[in-house]
Scaffold this motif. Structure first.
Motif: not given
Length: 224
Positions: A110-113, A119-133, A146-149
């Motif tokens: 929540l704080e990261l977003r 959006p939460s959907e973007l965060l979920q995709k970044l995790v699923s593709f291994g861009l954030i862990s 990474v998320v900001r970029s």
């Protein structure tokens, strides 16, 4: 960065770009960023760097203690046990204090977003593709970057699924860096570990500079 170093080297001859960025990674400074992601250092940032470097060089204080001094100053306090003769930097702005706080701690999804305005959907995709862990459900300052970029890239129609190559390239770069510093990492003493970390940062900066030059060279050809 070059201007920052030129202002500091009169008093701190051994300061390097990797040293300044290491202090940033440790959450002691947080320069502003341009929309393109470049660092912007203010007079207050340079003053803060002088304070940190002086305490390291003249007082032999560990970064953990120096960080505690800086955090107290950021709250508008003057630490009672600040070494005699040490001139503290000005208190930072609320926004900068918030940025520094994020760099020094792990944050929830929540704080990261909120920080990245993602959006939460973007965060979920970044995790699923291994861009954030996330670790135990929490994220660090690198995940935030990474998320900001990725938020910025998404405005141009570039989705997380298009960015998996960046993760692969980063892993390859890390392997190259680890191979180069292996003579130092094989040693157990503290000095060798410190030199290994410094060398790794310098190599990483060189790799990023090479990548940037190659990409910008191709982009410039679009105008030809």
């Amino acid at each position: 960065m070059g201007e920052v170093l030129s202002r500091l080297r009169h008093d701190f001859e051994s300061v390097t770009a990797s040293k300044v960025r290491f202090l940033e990674e440790k959450g002691l400074i947080a320069p502003q960023r341009t929309p393109a992601g470049y660092r912007k250092y203010t007079h207050a940032d340079i003053e803060r760097l002088r304070f940190i470097l002086a305490l390291q060089r003249d007082r032999y204080l560990p970064l953990k203690v120096i960080k505690e001094y800086c955090e107290a100053i950021d709250r508008g306090e003057r630490p009672e046990n600040l070494p005699a003769g040490a001139v503290s930097p000005r208190m930072v702005s609320p926004q900068l204090a918030d940025d520094l706080s994020v760099r020094s701690r792990r944050v929830s999804a929540l704080e990261l977003r909120r920080q990245a305005q993602a959006p939460s959907e973007l965060l979920q995709k970044l995790v699923s593709f291994g861009l954030i862990s996330p670790v135990d459900g929490y994220y660090n300052e690198h995940d935030l970057a990474v998320v900001r970029s990725c938020v910025q890239l998404q405005t141009h129609g570039i989705e997380p699924r298009h960015l998996r190559a960046f993760r692969v390239a980063a892993d390859r770069e890390l392997s190259l860096v680890e191979q180069a510093i292996s003579p130092l990492t094989s040693r157990r003493d503290t000095a060798s570990r410190a030199r290994a970390a410094e060398a790794a940062r310098e190599l990483s900066e060189a790799c990023l500079a090479l990548h940037r030059a190659l990409v910008n060279g191709r982009i410039d050809r679009l105008d030809e």
